[in-house]
Design an enzyme around this catalytic site. Structure first.
Site, mmCIF file in Angstrom:
data_model
loop_
_atom_site.group_PDB
_atom_site.id
_atom_site.type_symbol
_atom_site.label_atom_id
_atom_site.label_comp_id
_atom_site.label_asym_id
_atom_site.label_seq_id
_atom_site.Cartn_x
_atom_site.Cartn_y
_atom_site.Cartn_z
ATOM 1 N N ASP A 29 23.004 -7.346 -32.574
ATOM 2 C CA ASP A 29 22.530 -8.728 -32.695
ATOM 3 C C ASP A 29 21.018 -8.758 -32.440
ATOM 4 O OD1 ASP A 29 24.118 -11.738 -32.369
ATOM 5 O OD2 ASP A 29 21.969 -11.616 -31.933
ATOM 6 N N GLY A 92 30.058 -23.519 -32.138
ATOM 7 C CA GLY A 92 28.877 -22.693 -31.854
ATOM 8 C C GLY A 92 28.500 -21.728 -32.960
ATOM 9 N N HIS A 99 32.212 -13.391 -38.427
ATOM 10 C CA HIS A 99 31.771 -12.204 -37.680
ATOM 11 C C HIS A 99 32.400 -12.235 -36.298
ATOM 12 C CE1 HIS A 99 28.884 -15.479 -37.169
ATOM 13 N NE2 HIS A 99 28.689 -15.064 -35.925
HETATM 14 P P1 5GP Z 1 27.128 -17.326 -34.326
HETATM 15 O O1 5GP Z 1 26.309 -18.266 -33.520
HETATM 16 O O2 5GP Z 1 27.192 -17.738 -35.794
HETATM 17 O O3 5GP Z 1 28.479 -17.031 -33.757
HETATM 18 O O4 5GP Z 1 26.378 -15.947 -34.260
HETATM 19 C C1 5GP Z 1 25.348 -15.588 -35.133
HETATM 20 C C2 5GP Z 1 24.620 -14.450 -34.486
HETATM 21 O O5 5GP Z 1 23.839 -13.827 -35.483
HETATM 22 C C3 5GP Z 1 23.675 -14.866 -33.359
HETATM 23 O O6 5GP Z 1 24.054 -14.211 -32.153
HETATM 24 C C4 5GP Z 1 22.305 -14.441 -33.859
HETATM 25 O O7 5GP Z 1 21.484 -13.936 -32.832
HETATM 26 C C5 5GP Z 1 22.649 -13.388 -34.905
HETATM 27 N N1 5GP Z 1 21.688 -13.265 -35.988
HETATM 28 C C6 5GP Z 1 21.166 -14.282 -36.734
HETATM 29 N N2 5GP Z 1 20.334 -13.794 -37.665
HETATM 30 C C7 5GP Z 1 20.334 -12.440 -37.515
HETATM 31 C C8 5GP Z 1 19.648 -11.399 -38.201
HETATM 32 O O8 5GP Z 1 18.878 -11.594 -39.133
HETATM 33 N N3 5GP Z 1 19.894 -10.120 -37.780
HETATM 34 C C9 5GP Z 1 20.767 -9.847 -36.750
HETATM 35 N N4 5GP Z 1 20.922 -8.556 -36.422
HETATM 36 N N5 5GP Z 1 21.418 -10.819 -36.085
HETATM 37 C C10 5GP Z 1 21.197 -12.106 -36.466
#
Ligand code: 5GP
Length: 110
Positions: A29, A92, A99
């Protein structure tokens, strides 16, 4: 529906890859919330678990087993870890491509 993860899967955006096969990719992440914070992402762009169907059983099972194998590889299987998926904005979710977060070292409590 394309998201930032589609670009990561297609290598249009670079990321630190922990594991990859024909069904999924696992990356660090970019904004880790714990010592180990890996995202295990199916290559099929399922929006979130609400949109998975019976035909996705193999993918979903595979994602769990990839989390398990990564935990063993990173030697956190004995100490323990979390597997978490956010569903929808109210849950969230910020990237609308399914994922699983694999988290260790900073346990979220319920
Ligand atoms: P969500 O909030 O949708 O459950 O998690 C999305 C996750 O994707 C977040 O923890 C955020 O830090 C991560 N994330 C967003 N954009 C990118 C990116 O461009 N590269 C990586 N490696 N992680 C990302």
């Amino acid at each position: 529906m394309d998201s930032i993860f589609t670009k990561i899967i297609n290598k249009e955006i670079s990321s630190e890859i922990q594991y990859e096969d024909e069904l999924c990719i696992a990356i660090n992440d970019v904004n880790p919330k714990s010592k180990i914070h890996i995202l295990v992402i199916p290559k099929k762009p399922i929006e979130n678990i609400n949109y998975a169907s019976d035909s996705d059983k193999e993918i979903l099972g595979h994602l769990m087993l990839v989390c398990q194998k990564l935990a063993k590889k990173l030697q956190i299987d004995e100490e323990g870890y979390q597997i978490l998926t956010n569903v929808g904005e109210g849950g969230g979710q910020t990237v609308m491509h399914l994922h699983f977060h694999l988290l260790s070292g900073n346990t979220l409590t319920m």
